[in-house]
Design a protein around this motif. Structure first.
Motif, PDB file in Angstrom:
ATOM      1  N   ALA A 169      52.446  49.247  38.941  1.00  0.00           N
ATOM      2  CA  ALA A 169      52.561  47.948  39.612  1.00  0.00           C
ATOM      3  C   ALA A 169      51.695  47.913  40.867  1.00  0.00           C
ATOM      4  O   ALA A 169      51.020  46.917  41.145  1.00  0.00           O
ATOM      5  N   ALA A 170      51.717  49.009  41.621  1.00  0.00           N
ATOM      6  CA  ALA A 170      50.903  49.076  42.830  1.00  0.00           C
ATOM      7  C   ALA A 170      49.417  49.049  42.492  1.00  0.00           C
ATOM      8  O   ALA A 170      48.624  48.386  43.160  1.00  0.00           O
ATOM      9  N   LEU A 171      49.025  49.750  41.433  1.00  0.00           N
ATOM     10  CA  LEU A 171      47.617  49.759  41.026  1.00  0.00           C
ATOM     11  C   LEU A 171      47.148  48.363  40.640  1.00  0.00           C
ATOM     12  O   LEU A 171      46.036  47.949  40.993  1.00  0.00           O
ATOM     13  N   LEU A 172      47.983  47.622  39.913  1.00  0.00           N
ATOM     14  CA  LEU A 172      47.576  46.280  39.486  1.00  0.00           C
ATOM     15  C   LEU A 172      47.478  45.344  40.689  1.00  0.00           C
ATOM     16  O   LEU A 172      46.516  44.573  40.800  1.00  0.00           O
ATOM     17  N   SER A 173      48.449  45.412  41.591  1.00  0.00           N
ATOM     18  CA  SER A 173      48.402  44.553  42.766  1.00  0.00           C
ATOM     19  C   SER A 173      47.153  44.841  43.602  1.00  0.00           C
ATOM     20  O   SER A 173      46.479  43.916  44.074  1.00  0.00           O
ATOM     21  N   ARG A 174      46.833  46.119  43.748  1.00  0.00           N
ATOM     22  CA  ARG A 174      45.653  46.471  44.546  1.00  0.00           C
ATOM     23  C   ARG A 174      44.354  46.127  43.829  1.00  0.00           C
ATOM     24  O   ARG A 174      43.352  45.817  44.471  1.00  0.00           O
ATOM     25  N   ARG A 175      44.374  46.140  42.497  1.00  0.00           N
ATOM     26  CA  ARG A 175      43.203  45.664  41.757  1.00  0.00           C
ATOM     27  C   ARG A 175      43.001  44.174  42.028  1.00  0.00           C
ATOM     28  O   ARG A 175      41.876  43.715  42.237  1.00  0.00           O
ATOM     29  N   HIS A 176      44.101  43.422  42.026  1.00  0.00           N
ATOM     30  CA  HIS A 176      44.002  41.994  42.312  1.00  0.00           C
ATOM     31  C   HIS A 176      43.524  41.752  43.742  1.00  0.00           C
ATOM     32  O   HIS A 176      42.723  40.843  43.995  1.00  0.00           O
ATOM     33  N   ASP A 177      44.023  42.547  44.684  1.00  0.00           N
ATOM     34  CA  ASP A 177      43.563  42.419  46.071  1.00  0.00           C
ATOM     35  C   ASP A 177      42.058  42.662  46.173  1.00  0.00           C
ATOM     36  O   ASP A 177      41.342  41.932  46.865  1.00  0.00           O
ATOM     37  N   ALA A 178      41.593  43.701  45.493  1.00  0.00           N
ATOM     38  CA  ALA A 178      40.169  44.032  45.549  1.00  0.00           C
ATOM     39  C   ALA A 178      39.320  42.928  44.924  1.00  0.00           C
ATOM     40  O   ALA A 178      38.251  42.573  45.445  1.00  0.00           O
ATOM     41  N   ALA A 179      39.796  42.362  43.812  1.00  0.00           N
ATOM     42  CA  ALA A 179      39.063  41.272  43.169  1.00  0.00           C
ATOM     43  C   ALA A 179      39.014  40.050  44.080  1.00  0.00           C
ATOM     44  O   ALA A 179      37.966  39.393  44.211  1.00  0.00           O
ATOM     45  N   ALA A 180      40.133  39.739  44.727  1.00  0.00           N
ATOM     46  CA  ALA A 180      40.176  38.601  45.643  1.00  0.00           C
ATOM     47  C   ALA A 180      39.230  38.817  46.814  1.00  0.00           C
ATOM     48  O   ALA A 180      38.485  37.916  47.214  1.00  0.00           O
ATOM     49  N   LEU A 181      39.247  40.020  47.374  1.00  0.00           N
ATOM     50  CA  LEU A 181      38.376  40.311  48.513  1.00  0.00           C
ATOM     51  C   LEU A 181      36.906  40.203  48.115  1.00  0.00           C
ATOM     52  O   LEU A 181      36.084  39.697  48.883  1.00  0.00           O
ATOM     53  N   ALA A 205      48.805  40.046  51.904  1.00  0.00           N
ATOM     54  CA  ALA A 205      48.684  39.198  53.091  1.00  0.00           C
ATOM     55  C   ALA A 205      47.819  39.865  54.155  1.00  0.00           C
ATOM     56  O   ALA A 205      47.000  39.210  54.813  1.00  0.00           O
ATOM     57  N   ASP A 206      47.981  41.159  54.308  1.00  0.00           N
ATOM     58  CA  ASP A 206      47.183  41.896  55.291  1.00  0.00           C
ATOM     59  C   ASP A 206      45.697  41.843  54.923  1.00  0.00           C
ATOM     60  O   ASP A 206      44.835  41.667  55.789  1.00  0.00           O
ATOM     61  N   MET A 207      45.385  41.985  53.632  1.00  0.00           N
ATOM     62  CA  MET A 207      43.997  41.905  53.192  1.00  0.00           C
ATOM     63  C   MET A 207      43.383  40.561  53.569  1.00  0.00           C
ATOM     64  O   MET A 207      42.259  40.488  54.078  1.00  0.00           O
ATOM     65  N   ILE A 208      44.137  39.482  53.347  1.00  0.00           N
ATOM     66  CA  ILE A 208      43.627  38.146  53.653  1.00  0.00           C
ATOM     67  C   ILE A 208      43.420  37.972  55.151  1.00  0.00           C
ATOM     68  O   ILE A 208      42.377  37.472  55.591  1.00  0.00           O
ATOM     69  N   TRP A 209      44.387  38.412  55.943  1.00  0.00           N
ATOM     70  CA  TRP A 209      44.252  38.256  57.395  1.00  0.00           C
ATOM     71  C   TRP A 209      43.087  39.073  57.940  1.00  0.00           C
ATOM     72  O   TRP A 209      42.357  38.621  58.828  1.00  0.00           O
ATOM     73  N   ARG A 210      42.905  40.278  57.433  1.00  0.00           N
ATOM     74  CA  ARG A 210      41.788  41.101  57.907  1.00  0.00           C
ATOM     75  C   ARG A 210      40.449  40.456  57.543  1.00  0.00           C
ATOM     76  O   ARG A 210      39.525  40.430  58.363  1.00  0.00           O
ATOM     77  N   TRP A 211      40.350  39.932  56.313  1.00  0.00           N
ATOM     78  CA  TRP A 211      39.125  39.233  55.934  1.00  0.00           C
ATOM     79  C   TRP A 211      38.913  38.017  56.835  1.00  0.00           C
ATOM     80  O   TRP A 211      37.783  37.711  57.229  1.00  0.00           O
ATOM     81  N   ALA A 212      40.003  37.335  57.181  1.00  0.00           N
ATOM     82  CA  ALA A 212      39.907  36.132  58.005  1.00  0.00           C
ATOM     83  C   ALA A 212      39.535  36.432  59.452  1.00  0.00           C
ATOM     84  O   ALA A 212      39.277  35.512  60.234  1.00  0.00           O
ATOM     85  N   GLY A 213      39.519  37.711  59.833  1.00  0.00           N
ATOM     86  CA  GLY A 213      39.097  38.098  61.173  1.00  0.00           C
ATOM     87  C   GLY A 213      40.209  38.369  62.154  1.00  0.00           C
ATOM     88  O   GLY A 213      39.959  38.510  63.358  1.00  0.00           O
ATOM     89  N   ASP A 214      41.440  38.460  61.669  1.00  0.00           N
ATOM     90  CA  ASP A 214      42.559  38.710  62.574  1.00  0.00           C
ATOM     91  C   ASP A 214      42.478  40.113  63.167  1.00  0.00           C
ATOM     92  O   ASP A 214      42.294  41.099  62.442  1.00  0.00           O
ATOM     93  N   THR A 215      42.615  40.201  64.477  1.00  0.00           N
ATOM     94  CA  THR A 215      42.577  41.501  65.165  1.00  0.00           C
ATOM     95  C   THR A 215      43.835  41.748  65.993  1.00  0.00           C
ATOM     96  O   THR A 215      43.856  42.661  66.816  1.00  0.00           O
ATOM     97  N   ALA A 216      44.863  40.943  65.791  1.00  0.00           N
ATOM     98  CA  ALA A 216      46.090  41.094  66.573  1.00  0.00           C
ATOM     99  C   ALA A 216      46.713  42.466  66.350  1.00  0.00           C
ATOM    100  O   ALA A 216      46.753  42.962  65.224  1.00  0.00           O
ATOM    101  N   THR A 217      47.181  43.071  67.435  1.00  0.00           N
ATOM    102  CA  THR A 217      47.842  44.373  67.342  1.00  0.00           C
ATOM    103  C   THR A 217      49.254  44.344  67.932  1.00  0.00           C
ATOM    104  O   THR A 217      49.948  45.353  67.920  1.00  0.00           O
ATOM    105  N   ASP A 218      49.681  43.186  68.449  1.00  0.00           N
ATOM    106  CA  ASP A 218      51.026  43.069  68.999  1.00  0.00           C
ATOM    107  C   ASP A 218      51.971  42.537  67.932  1.00  0.00           C
ATOM    108  O   ASP A 218      51.691  42.636  66.741  1.00  0.00           O
TER     109      ASP A 218
END
Length: 223
Positions: A68-80, A139-152
């Motif tokens: 399940a984790a492999l498939l989700s991460r494959r989808h994340d990579a394809a989206a990115l 969600a983290d993948m999308i935010w990082r691509w979007a340029g989010d740098t928040a650390t708080d």
């Protein structure tokens, strides 16, 4: 053994493992619509990929959870990969998040017939933490691509809210189609674009409840 030789063997081992995992995942995706997402699927996918049970234990110690984790991460990579083709600087933050969610929907739609048995598996109480983690990763993948740098605390609030948007929109997309999904997505984004409203509306169990509801909708279809 020299350090260089040892490093080379380790690198070769990682390459073999990565390749083998993807081969097993390919077979699992092919078999899952009829076989379901379960331990038996792992055994069948391993055999179809030409791997032994011992190799399966090495590659996938948690069996269907690892798949399940492999498939989700494959989808994340394809989206990115799709998102990286866009001109990020030309998009406002609302558009970035919208494009990110749509790219993730597109990736999941490539295996739409697999998502129902996968949702049934992830809906088990013992797998809910995994479902939450994988949705958070997306969600983290999308935010990082979007340029989010928040650390708080904003880093976590943004990802929690986007996780809810992502999983609920995926459920609508699979159950009712893309037009309904985009209507749902735009309404959710409109409701949370003011960040103070995001924080005010976030409750500790909101995300878990939303993931459970979305998994049920994916599993059983539109109600």
């Amino acid at each position: 053994m020299t350090q260089t030789a040892d490093t080379s063997r380790q690198a070769a081992g990682r390459t073999w493992a990565d390749d083998a995992e993807q081969r097993v995942l390919d077979e699992a995706v092919r078999l899952a619509p009829k076989a379901g997402w379960n331990t038996a699927l792992v055994s069948r996918a391993l055999a179809a990929a030409g791997l032994s049970d011992a190799e399966g234990q090495l590659l996938l110690p948690e069996g269907p959870r690892d798949l399940a984790a492999l498939l989700s991460r494959r989808h994340d990579a394809a989206a990115l990969g799709r998102l990286q083709q866009l001109d990020l600087a030309a998009l406002k933050i609302r558009q970035r998040i919208r494009e990110g969610v749509i790219a993730r929907l597109d990736a999941a739609q490539e295996h739409a017939d697999v998502m129902r048995p996968l949702a049934a598996f992830l809906a088990f109480p013992t797998n809910l933490a995994l479902a939450l983690r994988l949705t958070w990763e997306s969600a983290d993948m999308i935010w990082r691509w979007a340029g989010d740098t928040a650390t708080d605390e904003n880093h976590y609030s943004k990802r929690a809210i986007l996780s809810g948007i992502l999983i609920s929109t995926l459920a609508v997309d699979l159950a009712s189609g893309r037009a309904s999904a985009l209507t749902h997505l735009d309404a959710r984004i409109d409701n949370v674009m003011a960040f103070e409203k995001w924080k005010a509306g976030l409750k500790p169990m909101d995300l878990a409840s939303e993931v459970v509801a979305a998994l049920a909708k994916i599993r059983f279809g539109a109600r």
